[in-house]
Write a protein that holds these residues in place. Structure first.
Motif, PDB file in Angstrom:
ATOM      1  N   ILE A 158     -18.569  74.897 -50.840  1.00 23.81           N
ATOM      2  CA  ILE A 158     -17.172  75.363 -50.840  1.00 23.81           C
ATOM      3  C   ILE A 158     -16.112  74.870 -49.822  1.00 23.81           C
ATOM      4  CG2 ILE A 158     -15.655  77.303 -50.163  1.00 23.81           C
ATOM      5  CD1 ILE A 158     -17.120  78.175 -52.528  1.00 23.81           C
ATOM      6  N   GLU A 161     -15.387  71.130 -51.585  1.00 20.23           N
ATOM      7  CA  GLU A 161     -14.311  71.075 -52.866  1.00 20.23           C
ATOM      8  C   GLU A 161     -13.067  71.411 -52.399  1.00 20.23           C
ATOM      9  OE1 GLU A 161     -16.896  72.965 -55.733  1.00 20.23           O
ATOM     10  OE2 GLU A 161     -18.369  71.523 -55.997  1.00 20.23           O
ATOM     11  N   GLU A 177     -17.473  72.006 -39.088  1.00 15.55           N
ATOM     12  CA  GLU A 177     -18.857  72.523 -39.536  1.00 15.55           C
ATOM     13  C   GLU A 177     -19.848  72.525 -38.337  1.00 15.55           C
ATOM     14  OE1 GLU A 177     -21.133  72.748 -42.456  1.00 15.55           O
ATOM     15  OE2 GLU A 177     -22.520  72.767 -40.731  1.00 15.55           O
ATOM     16  N   GLY A 243     -21.491  80.010 -46.502  1.00 16.72           N
ATOM     17  CA  GLY A 243     -22.800  80.323 -47.332  1.00 16.72           C
ATOM     18  C   GLY A 243     -22.741  81.773 -47.975  1.00 16.72           C
ATOM     19  N   GLU A 296     -28.912  78.918 -56.163  1.00 18.24           N
ATOM     20  CA  GLU A 296     -27.346  79.279 -56.076  1.00 18.24           C
ATOM     21  C   GLU A 296     -26.651  78.524 -56.826  1.00 18.24           C
ATOM     22  OE1 GLU A 296     -26.392  79.479 -52.050  1.00 18.24           O
ATOM     23  OE2 GLU A 296     -27.926  80.675 -51.400  1.00 18.24           O
ATOM     24  N   PHE A 327     -24.096  70.352 -59.844  1.00 16.16           N
ATOM     25  CA  PHE A 327     -22.990  69.156 -60.051  1.00 16.16           C
ATOM     26  C   PHE A 327     -21.876  69.610 -59.158  1.00 16.16           C
ATOM     27  CE2 PHE A 327     -19.643  71.336 -62.058  1.00 16.16           C
ATOM     28  CZ  PHE A 327     -20.548  72.726 -62.509  1.00 16.16           C
TER      29      PHE A 327
END
Ligand code: FAD
Ligand code: NAD
Length: 410
Positions: A158, A161, A177, A243, A296, A327
Protein backbone atom coordinates in the motif's frame (compact mmCIF):
# COMPACT_ATOMS: atom_id res chain seq x y z
CA UNK A 1 -31.30 -28.92 -6.70
CA UNK A 2 -34.74 -28.40 -5.23
CA UNK A 3 -35.84 -24.78 -4.78
CA UNK A 4 -36.98 -25.48 -1.21
CA UNK A 5 -33.46 -26.41 -0.06
CA UNK A 6 -31.56 -24.01 2.13
CA UNK A 7 -29.43 -21.66 0.03
CA UNK A 8 -25.68 -21.39 -0.08
CA UNK A 9 -24.86 -18.24 1.86
CA UNK A 10 -21.67 -16.27 1.18
CA UNK A 11 -20.57 -13.69 3.74
CA UNK A 12 -18.32 -11.02 2.23
CA UNK A 13 -19.36 -9.45 -1.08
CA UNK A 14 -16.02 -8.61 -2.61
CA UNK A 15 -13.86 -10.35 -5.20
CA UNK A 16 -13.90 -13.67 -3.35
CA UNK A 17 -17.62 -13.71 -2.66
CA UNK A 18 -18.62 -12.69 -6.18
CA UNK A 19 -16.29 -15.24 -7.76
CA UNK A 20 -17.75 -17.98 -5.55
CA UNK A 21 -21.29 -17.12 -6.71
CA UNK A 22 -20.10 -17.16 -10.32
CA UNK A 23 -18.34 -20.50 -9.89
CA UNK A 24 -21.42 -22.08 -8.30
CA UNK A 25 -23.54 -21.14 -11.30
CA UNK A 26 -20.85 -22.21 -13.74
CA UNK A 27 -20.73 -25.60 -12.02
CA UNK A 28 -24.45 -25.97 -12.70
CA UNK A 29 -25.78 -25.31 -9.17
CA UNK A 30 -29.38 -24.18 -9.47
CA UNK A 31 -30.28 -23.64 -5.81
CA UNK A 32 -30.40 -20.36 -3.94
CA UNK A 33 -27.33 -18.18 -3.48
CA UNK A 34 -27.36 -15.32 -0.98
CA UNK A 35 -24.32 -13.01 -1.12
CA UNK A 36 -24.14 -10.71 1.90
CA UNK A 37 -21.79 -7.75 2.22
CA UNK A 38 -21.51 -4.84 4.61
CA UNK A 39 -20.19 -2.45 1.96
CA UNK A 40 -22.77 -0.54 -0.07
CA UNK A 41 -21.00 -1.04 -3.38
CA UNK A 42 -21.56 -4.20 -5.38
CA UNK A 43 -18.46 -6.46 -5.40
CA UNK A 44 -15.38 -4.74 -6.76
CA UNK A 45 -11.65 -5.38 -7.07
CA UNK A 46 -9.16 -3.51 -4.91
CA UNK A 47 -5.92 -3.45 -6.98
CA UNK A 48 -7.00 -0.39 -9.02
CA UNK A 49 -7.65 1.55 -5.79
CA UNK A 50 -3.92 2.10 -5.32
CA UNK A 51 -3.05 2.26 -9.03
CA UNK A 52 -5.16 3.21 -12.07
CA UNK A 53 -8.24 4.36 -10.15
CA UNK A 54 -6.18 6.34 -7.64
CA UNK A 55 -4.29 7.95 -10.51
CA UNK A 56 -7.56 8.87 -12.21
CA UNK A 57 -6.65 6.68 -15.22
CA UNK A 58 -9.31 3.97 -14.71
CA UNK A 59 -12.91 5.04 -14.35
CA UNK A 60 -15.09 3.60 -11.64
CA UNK A 61 -16.98 1.15 -13.85
CA UNK A 62 -13.72 -0.74 -14.40
CA UNK A 63 -13.37 -1.80 -10.77
CA UNK A 64 -16.50 -3.96 -10.49
CA UNK A 65 -16.40 -7.75 -10.66
CA UNK A 66 -19.73 -7.97 -12.54
CA UNK A 67 -22.16 -5.52 -14.13
CA UNK A 68 -25.16 -4.69 -11.90
CA UNK A 69 -27.61 -6.84 -13.87
CA UNK A 70 -25.38 -9.95 -13.54
CA UNK A 71 -26.74 -10.76 -10.05
CA UNK A 72 -30.39 -10.80 -11.14
CA UNK A 73 -29.59 -12.64 -14.33
CA UNK A 74 -27.84 -15.37 -12.34
CA UNK A 75 -30.44 -15.48 -9.59
CA UNK A 76 -27.96 -14.37 -6.93
CA UNK A 77 -29.59 -12.51 -4.04
CA UNK A 78 -27.18 -9.67 -3.29
CA UNK A 79 -27.68 -8.07 0.11
CA UNK A 80 -25.44 -5.04 0.32
CA UNK A 81 -25.05 -2.69 3.27
CA UNK A 82 -25.75 -5.72 5.45
CA UNK A 83 -23.29 -6.86 8.08
CA UNK A 84 -23.46 -10.37 9.46
CA UNK A 85 -23.24 -10.23 13.26
CA UNK A 86 -23.00 -13.91 14.08
CA UNK A 87 -23.04 -17.37 12.66
CA UNK A 88 -24.45 -20.47 14.30
CA UNK A 89 -22.94 -23.62 12.82
CA UNK A 90 -25.24 -25.89 14.87
CA UNK A 91 -28.47 -24.24 13.67
CA UNK A 92 -26.85 -23.42 10.29
CA UNK A 93 -27.98 -19.79 10.38
CA UNK A 94 -26.36 -16.39 10.08
CA UNK A 95 -27.68 -13.46 12.09
CA UNK A 96 -27.72 -10.05 10.44
CA UNK A 97 -26.61 -6.98 12.37
CA UNK A 98 -29.81 -5.14 11.50
CA UNK A 99 -31.93 -8.04 12.71
CA UNK A 100 -33.07 -11.09 10.91
CA UNK A 101 -31.61 -14.47 10.20
CA UNK A 102 -30.73 -16.38 7.08
CA UNK A 103 -30.58 -20.16 7.14
CA UNK A 104 -27.91 -21.85 5.07
CA UNK A 105 -27.22 -25.26 3.63
CA UNK A 106 -23.56 -24.41 3.12
CA UNK A 107 -21.77 -21.27 4.25
CA UNK A 108 -18.72 -19.63 2.68
CA UNK A 109 -16.79 -16.98 4.59
CA UNK A 110 -14.99 -14.52 2.32
CA UNK A 111 -14.76 -11.76 4.91
CA UNK A 112 -11.29 -10.67 3.77
CA UNK A 113 -9.20 -8.44 5.94
CA UNK A 114 -9.12 -5.05 7.64
CA UNK A 115 -6.28 -2.54 7.85
CA UNK A 116 -4.31 -2.42 11.08
CA UNK A 117 -4.82 0.90 12.83
CA UNK A 118 -1.87 3.03 13.87
CA UNK A 119 -1.70 2.76 17.68
CA UNK A 120 -0.34 6.23 18.52
CA UNK A 121 -1.79 9.47 19.93
CA UNK A 122 -3.33 11.72 17.29
CA UNK A 123 -4.12 8.90 14.88
CA UNK A 124 -7.86 9.60 14.94
CA UNK A 125 -7.59 13.07 13.38
CA UNK A 126 -8.90 14.16 9.99
CA UNK A 127 -6.36 13.68 7.24
CA UNK A 128 -5.15 10.32 8.58
CA UNK A 129 -6.12 7.99 5.77
CA UNK A 130 -6.24 4.21 5.29
CA UNK A 131 -6.76 2.37 2.02
CA UNK A 132 -9.05 -0.60 1.75
CA UNK A 133 -12.34 0.57 0.23
CA UNK A 134 -13.18 2.59 -2.85
CA UNK A 135 -14.24 5.58 -0.73
CA UNK A 136 -10.78 5.48 0.92
CA UNK A 137 -9.21 5.71 -2.51
CA UNK A 138 -11.44 8.70 -3.33
CA UNK A 139 -10.30 10.45 -0.14
CA UNK A 140 -6.63 9.80 -0.85
CA UNK A 141 -7.02 10.91 -4.47
CA UNK A 142 -8.43 14.23 -3.25
CA UNK A 143 -5.34 14.71 -1.04
CA UNK A 144 -2.80 14.01 -3.81
CA UNK A 145 -2.52 17.56 -5.13
CA UNK A 146 0.65 19.00 -6.69
CA UNK A 147 2.89 20.27 -3.91
CA UNK A 148 0.86 18.63 -1.11
CA UNK A 149 3.04 17.06 1.59
CA UNK A 150 2.06 13.40 1.96
CA UNK A 151 3.55 11.26 4.72
CA UNK A 152 3.15 7.53 4.13
CA UNK A 153 3.56 5.24 7.12
CA UNK A 154 4.64 1.74 6.10
CA UNK A 155 6.68 0.80 3.01
CA UNK A 156 4.66 -2.29 2.12
CA UNK A 157 2.51 -2.68 -0.98
CA UNK A 158 0.00 0.00 0.00
CA UNK A 159 2.68 2.47 1.07
CA UNK A 160 4.78 2.08 -2.07
CA UNK A 161 1.89 2.09 -4.54
CA UNK A 162 0.39 5.17 -2.88
CA UNK A 163 3.82 6.84 -2.85
CA UNK A 164 4.15 6.20 -6.60
CA UNK A 165 0.66 7.60 -7.28
CA UNK A 166 1.36 10.62 -5.07
CA UNK A 167 4.64 11.42 -6.83
CA UNK A 168 2.93 10.98 -10.20
CA UNK A 169 0.30 13.50 -9.03
CA UNK A 170 3.09 15.95 -8.13
CA UNK A 171 2.92 15.64 -4.34
CA UNK A 172 5.97 15.72 -2.02
CA UNK A 173 6.24 12.28 -0.41
CA UNK A 174 7.97 11.01 2.71
CA UNK A 175 7.76 7.28 3.46
CA UNK A 176 8.32 6.18 7.06
CA UNK A 177 9.10 2.51 7.53
CA UNK A 178 9.91 0.64 10.74
CA UNK A 179 12.28 -1.87 9.10
CA UNK A 180 15.56 -1.20 7.25
CA UNK A 181 14.12 -1.61 3.76
CA UNK A 182 10.72 -1.64 2.04
CA UNK A 183 8.90 -4.96 1.64
CA UNK A 184 11.70 -6.60 3.57
CA UNK A 185 9.75 -9.52 4.98
CA UNK A 186 8.35 -10.48 1.57
CA UNK A 187 11.30 -9.86 -0.73
CA UNK A 188 14.40 -10.04 1.46
CA UNK A 189 17.26 -7.58 1.39
CA UNK A 190 18.57 -8.22 -2.15
CA UNK A 191 15.34 -7.46 -3.95
CA UNK A 192 13.88 -4.97 -1.44
CA UNK A 193 16.78 -2.70 -2.37
CA UNK A 194 15.43 -2.46 -5.92
CA UNK A 195 12.24 -0.86 -4.60
CA UNK A 196 14.14 1.50 -2.32
CA UNK A 197 16.23 2.68 -5.29
CA UNK A 198 13.15 3.00 -7.50
CA UNK A 199 11.41 5.36 -5.09
CA UNK A 200 14.52 7.38 -4.29
CA UNK A 201 15.03 7.87 -8.03
CA UNK A 202 11.50 9.24 -8.23
CA UNK A 203 12.15 11.77 -5.49
CA UNK A 204 10.55 10.04 -2.52
CA UNK A 205 12.13 10.80 0.85
CA UNK A 206 12.48 7.27 2.26
CA UNK A 207 13.25 6.88 5.95
CA UNK A 208 13.89 3.43 7.35
CA UNK A 209 14.17 2.10 10.88
CA UNK A 210 11.90 4.85 12.18
CA UNK A 211 9.50 4.69 15.07
CA UNK A 212 6.28 6.68 14.73
CA UNK A 213 5.39 7.93 18.20
CA UNK A 214 2.47 10.23 17.47
CA UNK A 215 0.67 12.45 14.99
CA UNK A 216 0.49 16.19 15.51
CA UNK A 217 -2.41 18.33 14.43
CA UNK A 218 -4.35 21.53 14.70
CA UNK A 219 -8.12 21.82 15.10
CA UNK A 220 -8.59 18.08 14.71
CA UNK A 221 -6.66 17.86 11.43
CA UNK A 222 -3.31 16.13 11.14
CA UNK A 223 -0.26 18.29 10.49
CA UNK A 224 2.69 15.97 10.98
CA UNK A 225 4.26 12.75 12.20
CA UNK A 226 6.40 12.61 15.34
CA UNK A 227 9.30 10.16 15.29
CA UNK A 228 11.16 8.38 18.06
CA UNK A 229 14.31 10.46 17.54
CA UNK A 230 12.32 13.60 18.41
CA UNK A 231 12.04 14.86 14.85
CA UNK A 232 8.79 15.66 13.06
CA UNK A 233 7.73 15.26 9.43
CA UNK A 234 5.24 17.95 8.39
CA UNK A 235 2.29 16.60 6.41
CA UNK A 236 -0.95 17.79 4.85
CA UNK A 237 -2.17 14.19 4.88
CA UNK A 238 -0.90 10.92 6.33
CA UNK A 239 -1.56 7.60 4.60
CA UNK A 240 -1.20 4.55 6.83
CA UNK A 241 -0.38 1.15 5.29
CA UNK A 242 0.99 -0.98 8.11
CA UNK A 243 -0.58 -4.29 7.19
CA UNK A 244 -3.90 -6.01 7.66
CA UNK A 245 -5.59 -8.45 10.00
CA UNK A 246 -7.77 -11.22 8.63
CA UNK A 247 -11.46 -10.59 9.46
CA UNK A 248 -11.93 -13.62 11.69
CA UNK A 249 -14.25 -12.22 14.40
CA UNK A 250 -17.36 -14.07 13.19
CA UNK A 251 -15.49 -17.35 12.86
CA UNK A 252 -13.85 -17.02 16.26
CA UNK A 253 -17.11 -16.22 18.03
CA UNK A 254 -18.70 -19.25 16.36
CA UNK A 255 -15.93 -21.52 17.69
CA UNK A 256 -14.23 -22.23 14.35
CA UNK A 257 -10.53 -23.00 14.45
CA UNK A 258 -8.70 -19.72 13.89
CA UNK A 259 -4.94 -19.29 13.72
CA UNK A 260 -3.59 -16.52 11.50
CA UNK A 261 -6.94 -16.61 9.67
CA UNK A 262 -9.65 -19.22 9.50
CA UNK A 263 -7.99 -22.61 9.26
CA UNK A 264 -9.17 -24.81 6.41
CA UNK A 265 -8.12 -28.05 4.81
CA UNK A 266 -7.11 -28.31 1.15
CA UNK A 267 -10.80 -28.35 0.15
CA UNK A 268 -11.24 -25.01 1.98
CA UNK A 269 -13.46 -26.65 4.61
CA UNK A 270 -13.24 -25.04 8.04
CA UNK A 271 -13.42 -26.94 11.33
CA UNK A 272 -17.24 -26.53 11.35
CA UNK A 273 -19.42 -28.77 9.19
CA UNK A 274 -20.67 -27.15 5.95
CA UNK A 275 -18.67 -23.96 6.59
CA UNK A 276 -15.93 -22.99 4.11
CA UNK A 277 -13.53 -20.05 3.87
CA UNK A 278 -11.58 -18.49 0.99
CA UNK A 279 -9.54 -15.43 0.08
CA UNK A 280 -7.56 -13.20 2.46
CA UNK A 281 -9.27 -14.65 5.53
CA UNK A 282 -8.43 -18.32 4.85
CA UNK A 283 -5.35 -20.01 6.27
CA UNK A 284 -5.62 -23.00 3.98
CA UNK A 285 -3.64 -26.23 3.96
CA UNK A 286 -1.56 -26.18 0.79
CA UNK A 287 -0.64 -29.67 -0.44
CA UNK A 288 2.35 -28.47 -2.48
CA UNK A 289 3.99 -26.75 0.50
CA UNK A 290 2.75 -29.27 3.07
CA UNK A 291 1.58 -26.54 5.44
CA UNK A 292 -1.12 -23.94 6.01
CA UNK A 293 -0.65 -20.77 3.99
CA UNK A 294 -2.63 -17.53 4.10
CA UNK A 295 -2.23 -15.37 1.01
CA UNK A 296 -3.24 -11.69 0.99
CA UNK A 297 -3.37 -11.21 -2.77
CA UNK A 298 -5.82 -10.77 -5.60
CA UNK A 299 -5.16 -14.04 -7.50
CA UNK A 300 -5.89 -16.05 -4.37
CA UNK A 301 -9.22 -14.28 -3.87
CA UNK A 302 -9.96 -14.86 -7.55
CA UNK A 303 -9.18 -18.58 -7.62
CA UNK A 304 -9.77 -20.05 -4.16
CA UNK A 305 -13.54 -19.41 -4.27
CA UNK A 306 -13.78 -21.57 -7.39
CA UNK A 307 -12.36 -24.49 -5.42
CA UNK A 308 -14.60 -23.69 -2.45
CA UNK A 309 -17.65 -23.61 -4.74
CA UNK A 310 -16.85 -27.02 -6.20
CA UNK A 311 -16.11 -28.41 -2.73
CA UNK A 312 -19.47 -27.10 -1.48
CA UNK A 313 -21.11 -28.97 -4.34
CA UNK A 314 -19.50 -32.18 -3.13
CA UNK A 315 -16.80 -32.59 -5.78
CA UNK A 316 -14.04 -34.57 -4.02
CA UNK A 317 -11.30 -33.44 -6.42
CA UNK A 318 -11.82 -29.78 -5.46
CA UNK A 319 -8.38 -29.14 -3.95
CA UNK A 320 -6.65 -25.76 -3.85
CA UNK A 321 -2.99 -26.21 -4.76
CA UNK A 322 -2.23 -23.22 -6.98
CA UNK A 323 1.14 -21.56 -6.60
CA UNK A 324 0.59 -18.06 -5.13
CA UNK A 325 0.87 -15.19 -7.60
CA UNK A 326 0.77 -11.41 -7.28
CA UNK A 327 1.78 -8.28 -9.15
CA UNK A 328 2.44 -4.59 -8.68
CA UNK A 329 2.80 -1.50 -10.86
CA UNK A 330 4.80 1.46 -9.58
CA UNK A 331 5.87 4.28 -11.93
CA UNK A 332 7.27 2.46 -14.97
CA UNK A 333 8.04 -0.73 -13.06
CA UNK A 334 5.68 -3.64 -13.53
CA UNK A 335 6.32 -6.98 -11.89
CA UNK A 336 4.82 -10.38 -11.25
CA UNK A 337 5.78 -12.77 -8.46
CA UNK A 338 5.07 -16.50 -8.42
CA UNK A 339 5.84 -18.74 -5.49
CA UNK A 340 5.96 -18.63 -1.75
CA UNK A 341 8.85 -17.81 0.61
CA UNK A 342 8.46 -17.36 4.33
CA UNK A 343 10.36 -14.40 5.82
CA UNK A 344 14.04 -15.38 5.79
CA UNK A 345 13.14 -18.78 4.31
CA UNK A 346 15.66 -18.75 1.43
CA UNK A 347 19.43 -19.21 1.31
CA UNK A 348 20.24 -17.64 -2.05
CA UNK A 349 18.94 -15.13 -4.59
CA UNK A 350 19.84 -15.57 -8.25
CA UNK A 351 19.33 -12.75 -10.74
CA UNK A 352 18.80 -13.27 -14.45
CA UNK A 353 19.61 -9.79 -15.74
CA UNK A 354 20.92 -6.77 -13.87
CA UNK A 355 18.59 -5.50 -11.13
CA UNK A 356 20.03 -2.00 -11.60
CA UNK A 357 18.39 -1.87 -15.07
CA UNK A 358 14.98 -2.78 -13.57
CA UNK A 359 14.58 -5.43 -16.24
CA UNK A 360 15.37 -8.77 -14.66
CA UNK A 361 14.08 -11.95 -13.06
CA UNK A 362 14.93 -12.75 -9.43
CA UNK A 363 14.73 -16.26 -8.03
CA UNK A 364 14.68 -17.19 -4.36
CA UNK A 365 16.25 -20.60 -3.70
CA UNK A 366 16.58 -22.95 -0.77
CA UNK A 367 18.76 -26.05 -0.96
CA UNK A 368 19.12 -25.48 -4.71
CA UNK A 369 15.36 -25.48 -5.37
CA UNK A 370 13.41 -22.47 -6.62
CA UNK A 371 10.88 -21.26 -4.07
CA UNK A 372 9.73 -18.20 -5.99
CA UNK A 373 10.54 -16.02 -8.96
CA UNK A 374 9.76 -12.41 -9.74
CA UNK A 375 9.86 -10.92 -13.22
CA UNK A 376 10.38 -7.17 -13.36
CA UNK A 377 9.60 -5.48 -16.69
CA UNK A 378 10.10 -8.89 -18.32
CA UNK A 379 6.92 -10.57 -19.52
CA UNK A 380 5.41 -13.94 -20.45
CA UNK A 381 7.61 -15.94 -18.07
CA UNK A 382 5.25 -16.72 -15.21
CA UNK A 383 4.31 -20.15 -16.61
CA UNK A 384 7.89 -21.51 -16.69
CA UNK A 385 8.65 -19.91 -13.31
CA UNK A 386 5.54 -21.52 -11.85
CA UNK A 387 6.66 -24.87 -13.23
CA UNK A 388 10.10 -24.46 -11.64
CA UNK A 389 8.46 -23.76 -8.27
CA UNK A 390 5.96 -26.57 -8.62
CA UNK A 391 8.56 -29.15 -9.67
CA UNK A 392 10.58 -28.59 -6.46
CA UNK A 393 13.62 -29.95 -8.29
CA UNK A 394 17.19 -28.78 -7.78
CA UNK A 395 18.40 -26.41 -10.50
CA UNK A 396 21.77 -25.21 -11.74
CA UNK A 397 22.11 -21.60 -10.51
CA UNK A 398 24.41 -20.73 -13.41
CA UNK A 399 21.82 -21.85 -15.95
CA UNK A 400 19.13 -20.02 -13.97
CA UNK A 401 21.10 -16.79 -14.26
CA UNK A 402 21.86 -17.25 -17.95
CA UNK A 403 19.31 -15.50 -20.19
CA UNK A 404 20.31 -17.74 -23.09
CA UNK A 405 19.08 -20.86 -21.30
CA UNK A 406 15.29 -21.25 -21.61
CA UNK A 407 13.70 -21.40 -18.15
CA UNK A 408 12.17 -24.77 -18.99
CA UNK A 409 15.68 -26.20 -19.48
CA UNK A 410 17.54 -25.04 -16.37
C1 FAD B 1 -5.65 -0.82 -2.27
C2 FAD B 1 -5.34 -2.27 -2.49
C3 FAD B 1 -4.60 -2.65 -3.60
C4 FAD B 1 -4.30 -3.98 -3.83
N1 FAD B 1 -3.55 -4.31 -4.91
C5 FAD B 1 -3.24 -5.60 -5.13
C6 FAD B 1 -2.45 -5.96 -6.26
O1 FAD B 1 -2.01 -5.12 -7.05
N2 FAD B 1 -2.14 -7.27 -6.46
C7 FAD B 1 -2.57 -8.24 -5.61
O2 FAD B 1 -2.28 -9.41 -5.83
N3 FAD B 1 -3.35 -7.93 -4.52
C8 FAD B 1 -3.69 -6.63 -4.27
N4 FAD B 1 -4.44 -6.30 -3.18
C9 FAD B 1 -4.94 -7.37 -2.29
C10 FAD B 1 -6.30 -7.91 -2.78
O3 FAD B 1 -7.15 -6.85 -3.13
C11 FAD B 1 -6.94 -8.75 -1.68
O4 FAD B 1 -6.14 -9.89 -1.52
C12 FAD B 1 -8.37 -9.12 -2.03
O5 FAD B 1 -9.18 -7.99 -2.02
C13 FAD B 1 -8.94 -10.12 -1.05
O6 FAD B 1 -10.25 -10.38 -1.43
P1 FAD B 1 -11.32 -11.03 -0.45
O7 FAD B 1 -12.58 -11.18 -1.27
O8 FAD B 1 -10.74 -12.23 0.19
O9 FAD B 1 -11.53 -9.98 0.73
P2 FAD B 1 -11.85 -8.43 0.73
O10 FAD B 1 -11.51 -7.81 -0.57
O11 FAD B 1 -11.26 -7.89 1.99
O12 FAD B 1 -13.43 -8.40 0.89
C14 FAD B 1 -14.10 -8.88 2.04
C15 FAD B 1 -15.48 -8.27 2.06
O13 FAD B 1 -16.21 -8.86 3.12
C16 FAD B 1 -16.93 -7.85 3.81
N5 FAD B 1 -17.20 -8.30 5.17
C17 FAD B 1 -16.30 -8.56 6.15
N6 FAD B 1 -16.94 -8.95 7.27
C18 FAD B 1 -18.26 -8.93 7.00
C19 FAD B 1 -19.44 -9.22 7.77
N7 FAD B 1 -19.37 -9.61 9.06
N8 FAD B 1 -20.65 -9.07 7.18
C20 FAD B 1 -20.73 -8.68 5.87
N9 FAD B 1 -19.66 -8.40 5.11
C21 FAD B 1 -18.45 -8.53 5.67
C22 FAD B 1 -15.98 -6.66 3.74
O14 FAD B 1 -16.66 -5.45 4.00
C23 FAD B 1 -15.47 -6.77 2.32
O15 FAD B 1 -16.31 -6.11 1.41
C24 FAD B 1 -4.76 -4.97 -2.92
C25 FAD B 1 -5.49 -4.58 -1.78
C26 FAD B 1 -5.79 -3.26 -1.56
C27 FAD B 1 -6.59 -2.85 -0.35
N1 NAD C 1 0.46 -5.27 -5.26
C1 NAD C 1 -0.07 -5.96 -4.28
O1 NAD C 1 -0.02 -7.18 -4.24
C2 NAD C 1 -0.79 -5.23 -3.20
C3 NAD C 1 -1.00 -3.86 -3.30
C4 NAD C 1 -1.65 -3.20 -2.26
C5 NAD C 1 -2.08 -3.92 -1.17
N2 NAD C 1 -1.88 -5.25 -1.11
C6 NAD C 1 -2.32 -6.01 0.07
O2 NAD C 1 -2.98 -5.13 0.96
C7 NAD C 1 -2.68 -5.47 2.29
C8 NAD C 1 -2.19 -4.26 3.07
O3 NAD C 1 -0.95 -3.79 2.52
P1 NAD C 1 0.07 -3.04 3.45
O4 NAD C 1 1.06 -2.37 2.59
O5 NAD C 1 -0.69 -2.24 4.47
O6 NAD C 1 0.74 -4.22 4.28
P2 NAD C 1 2.18 -4.91 4.14
O7 NAD C 1 2.12 -6.02 5.11
O8 NAD C 1 2.50 -5.20 2.71
O9 NAD C 1 3.24 -3.82 4.61
C9 NAD C 1 3.18 -3.18 5.85
C10 NAD C 1 4.49 -2.43 6.07
O10 NAD C 1 4.32 -1.54 7.17
C11 NAD C 1 5.47 -1.65 8.01
N3 NAD C 1 5.04 -1.25 9.36
C12 NAD C 1 4.27 -1.94 10.22
N4 NAD C 1 4.05 -1.20 11.33
C13 NAD C 1 4.68 -0.02 11.16
C14 NAD C 1 4.79 1.16 11.93
N5 NAD C 1 4.18 1.28 13.13
N6 NAD C 1 5.52 2.19 11.44
C15 NAD C 1 6.12 2.09 10.23
N7 NAD C 1 6.04 1.00 9.45
C16 NAD C 1 5.32 -0.04 9.90
C17 NAD C 1 5.92 -3.09 7.88
O11 NAD C 1 7.26 -3.26 8.26
C18 NAD C 1 5.68 -3.33 6.39
O12 NAD C 1 6.78 -2.94 5.63
C19 NAD C 1 -1.69 -6.60 2.24
O13 NAD C 1 -2.44 -7.76 2.38
C20 NAD C 1 -1.14 -6.54 0.84
O14 NAD C 1 -0.75 -7.80 0.36
C21 NAD C 1 -1.23 -5.92 -2.09
Amino acid sequence: MAGSERPIVIVGASLGGAKAAEALREAGYRGGIVLIGEEHERPYERPPLSKGYLLGKDDREKIYVHPPQWYGEHDVTLRLGTAVAAIDPAARTVTLADDGEVAYGKLLLTTGSVPRRLPVPGADQDGVLYLRRVEDSDRIKAALRPGARIAVIGAGWIGLEVAAAARTAGAEVTVLEAMELPLLRVLGREVAQVFADLHRDHGVDLRFGVQVTGLTGAGGTVSGVKLGDGSEVAADAVVVGIGISPATALAEAAGLEVDNGIKTDQHLRTSAPDVYAAGDVANAYHPLFGKHVRVEHWANALNQPQTAARAMLGQPDAVYDRVPYFFTDQYDLGMEYVGYVEPGGYDRVVFRGDPATREFIAFWLSGGRVLAGMNVNVWDVTDPIRELVRSQRAVDPKALADPDVPLGEV
